[in-house]
Scaffold this motif. Structure first.
Motif, PDB file in Angstrom:
ATOM      1  N   ARG A  20       0.840  -1.204   0.000  1.00 30.46           N
ATOM      2  CA  ARG A  20       0.000   0.000   0.000  1.00 30.46           C
ATOM      3  C   ARG A  20       0.873   1.252   0.000  1.00 30.46           C
ATOM      4  O   ARG A  20       0.646   2.172  -0.778  1.00 30.46           O
ATOM      5  N   GLU A  21       1.869   1.268   0.857  1.00 36.09           N
ATOM      6  CA  GLU A  21       2.752   2.431   0.958  1.00 36.09           C
ATOM      7  C   GLU A  21       3.559   2.654  -0.312  1.00 36.09           C
ATOM      8  O   GLU A  21       3.922   3.795  -0.622  1.00 36.09           O
ATOM      9  N   ALA A  22       3.809   1.591  -1.065  1.00 35.76           N
ATOM     10  CA  ALA A  22       4.558   1.692  -2.327  1.00 35.76           C
ATOM     11  C   ALA A  22       3.646   2.052  -3.496  1.00 35.76           C
ATOM     12  O   ALA A  22       4.114   2.140  -4.636  1.00 35.76           O
ATOM     13  N   GLY A  23       2.362   2.270  -3.219  1.00 37.06           N
ATOM     14  CA  GLY A  23       1.438   2.644  -4.281  1.00 37.06           C
ATOM     15  C   GLY A  23       0.810   1.467  -5.003  1.00 37.06           C
ATOM     16  O   GLY A  23       0.060   1.652  -5.957  1.00 37.06           O
ATOM     17  N   ARG A  24       1.090   0.272  -4.546  1.00 38.45           N
ATOM     18  CA  ARG A  24       0.514  -0.940  -5.157  1.00 38.45           C
ATOM     19  C   ARG A  24      -0.744  -1.306  -4.370  1.00 38.45           C
ATOM     20  O   ARG A  24      -0.857  -2.374  -3.777  1.00 38.45           O
ATOM     21  N   ARG A  25      -1.685  -0.378  -4.396  1.00 37.31           N
ATOM     22  CA  ARG A  25      -2.856  -0.468  -3.526  1.00 37.31           C
ATOM     23  C   ARG A  25      -3.797  -1.618  -3.871  1.00 37.31           C
ATOM     24  O   ARG A  25      -4.347  -2.247  -2.983  1.00 37.31           O
ATOM     25  N   GLU A  26      -4.020  -1.882  -5.145  1.00 36.04           N
ATOM     26  CA  GLU A  26      -4.926  -2.977  -5.508  1.00 36.04           C
ATOM     27  C   GLU A  26      -4.359  -4.322  -5.064  1.00 36.04           C
ATOM     28  O   GLU A  26      -5.079  -5.170  -4.540  1.00 36.04           O
ATOM     29  N   GLU A  27      -3.057  -4.501  -5.250  1.00 36.17           N
ATOM     30  CA  GLU A  27      -2.418  -5.727  -4.788  1.00 36.17           C
ATOM     31  C   GLU A  27      -2.495  -5.828  -3.265  1.00 36.17           C
ATOM     32  O   GLU A  27      -2.763  -6.901  -2.708  1.00 36.17           O
TER      33      GLU A  27
END
Length: 169
Positions: A20-27
């Motif tokens: 989430r913090e890395a911007g890979r929110r859907e994953e």
């Protein structure tokens, strides 16, 4: 299939938060939904799952996770504060203004020094037509927290007007 151990949970949760913090929110969302199914009574997992739904604009889907997180035990004070603000803000976004006011008011009672909770409460109060209460809260917060010398110099007057905007001095 492995057992649901605390070690498994901690590692999987940390990885989902990193995503989430890395911007890979859907994953991150997919992993957190799976974690929530695996540990349905875990307040921290529920909070993180709510949070990722909010970041994706899936507010309605976030609500049951926030509610579960707040009903459970084990949230740190920071996470509890975040869950109260998140749920209250989400209720407001969804047009559930009275629930927003109730949640955020409870948050302000529990965390009286939190300016974020007060700010979101003021917005919810505005949405319910309680504009005087909203302005009183915001003006009091502004007077108490500003570093702007032009505003700070008027602090006593702002605090007095916050109580009654119709008053004259």
């Amino acid at each position: 299939m492995s057992e649901n151990t605390a070690e498994d949970r901690d590692g999987l949760l940390a990885e989902a938060v990193r995503l989430r913090e890395a911007g890979r929110r859907e994953e991150a969302r997919e992993r957190l939904v799976a974690l929530s199914a695996r540990w349905p009574q875990d307040a921290e997992v529920a909070y993180q799952t709510a949070w990722v739904h909010d970041t994706l604009g899936l507010e309605a889907e976030a609500v049951p996770y926030y509610e579960s997180a707040l009903a459970g035990k084990g949230l740190s004070d920071d996470d509890r504060r975040g869950a109260l603000l998140g749920l209250g803000s989400t209720y407001r976004i969804l047009g559930r203004y009275e629930e927003a006011v109730a949640t955020l008011s409870g948050g302000v009672t529990e965390f009286p020094d939190d300016g974020g909770l007060k700010t979101f409460l003021a917005m919810a109060l505005y949405n319910t037509g309680r504009t005087h209460d909203a302005m009183e809260l915001l003006l009091t917060l502004l007077a108490a927290t500003t570093n702007d010398p032009e505003i700070a110099g008027y602090r006593p007057a702002i605090e007095e007007y916050a109580k009654d905007l119709h008053a004259t001095m």
